[in-house]
Scaffold this motif. Sequence first.
Motif, PDB file in Angstrom:
ATOM      1  N   TYR A  22       0.841  -1.152   0.140  1.00 24.74           N
ATOM      2  CA  TYR A  22       0.085  -0.036   0.013  1.00 24.74           C
ATOM      3  C   TYR A  22       1.022   1.302   0.015  1.00 24.74           C
ATOM      4  CZ  TYR A  22      -3.789  -3.144   0.987  1.00 24.74           C
ATOM      5  OH  TYR A  22      -4.543  -4.308   1.082  1.00 24.74           O
ATOM      6  N   SER A  26       2.257   3.700  -4.489  1.00 18.95           N
ATOM      7  CA  SER A  26       1.243   2.970  -5.103  1.00 18.95           C
ATOM      8  C   SER A  26      -0.082   3.677  -4.788  1.00 18.95           C
ATOM      9  CB  SER A  26       1.013   1.767  -4.514  1.00 18.95           C
ATOM     10  OG  SER A  26       0.449   1.553  -3.225  1.00 18.95           O
ATOM     11  N   PRO A  28      -4.649   3.611  -5.225  1.00 23.81           N
ATOM     12  CA  PRO A  28      -5.984   2.777  -5.518  1.00 23.81           C
ATOM     13  C   PRO A  28      -6.481   2.974  -6.989  1.00 23.81           C
ATOM     14  CG  PRO A  28      -6.313   4.275  -3.771  1.00 23.81           C
ATOM     15  CD  PRO A  28      -4.965   4.430  -4.128  1.00 23.81           C
ATOM     16  N   GLU A  33      -9.478  -0.063  -2.144  1.00 28.25           N
ATOM     17  CA  GLU A  33      -8.053   0.002  -1.717  1.00 28.25           C
ATOM     18  C   GLU A  33      -7.020  -0.943  -2.108  1.00 28.25           C
ATOM     19  OE1 GLU A  33      -6.193   2.541  -0.129  1.00 28.25           O
ATOM     20  OE2 GLU A  33      -7.802   3.708  -0.540  1.00 28.25           O
ATOM     21  N   ARG A  36      -4.519  -1.806  -7.011  1.00 34.98           N
ATOM     22  CA  ARG A  36      -3.605  -0.726  -6.981  1.00 34.98           C
ATOM     23  C   ARG A  36      -2.921  -0.562  -8.266  1.00 34.98           C
ATOM     24  NH1 ARG A  36      -4.089   1.320  -2.296  1.00 34.98           N
ATOM     25  NH2 ARG A  36      -2.155   2.671  -2.528  1.00 34.98           N
ATOM     26  N   GLU A  37      -2.136   0.419  -8.307  1.00 38.86           N
ATOM     27  CA  GLU A  37      -1.144   0.598  -9.490  1.00 38.86           C
ATOM     28  C   GLU A  37       0.001   1.587  -8.919  1.00 38.86           C
ATOM     29  OE1 GLU A  37      -2.381   1.989 -13.677  1.00 38.86           O
ATOM     30  OE2 GLU A  37      -1.254   3.937 -12.896  1.00 38.86           O
ATOM     31  N   ARG A  46      -0.342  -3.040 -12.493  1.00 40.68           N
ATOM     32  CA  ARG A  46      -1.397  -3.036 -11.778  1.00 40.68           C
ATOM     33  C   ARG A  46      -1.635  -4.308 -10.980  1.00 40.68           C
ATOM     34  NH1 ARG A  46      -6.203   0.088 -15.236  1.00 40.68           N
ATOM     35  NH2 ARG A  46      -5.223   2.123 -15.001  1.00 40.68           N
TER      36      ARG A  46
END
Length: 64
Positions: A22, A26, A28, A33, A36-37, A46
């Motif tokens: 997280y 990165s 969302p 949440e 992610r990317e 991704r």
Amino acid sequence: MDAELRTRFDAGMRTLLVPDPYGHGSVPIGPDEDRREATVSGVVIRYYVSRGVETVTVVRVVYV
């Protein structure tokens, strides 16, 4: 992906993203949440985070 980039990417995943999926820039994707990317070693990915089993699943890799 050539061998040199793959080595850098794998190292980036192990040392940056996997310990903190997280963090490290990165973001969302949408309201979820866990979807992610991020950019790891110059490669845009991704991915989904599965909290219950501590798994990161990459679903798209974009590199030039």
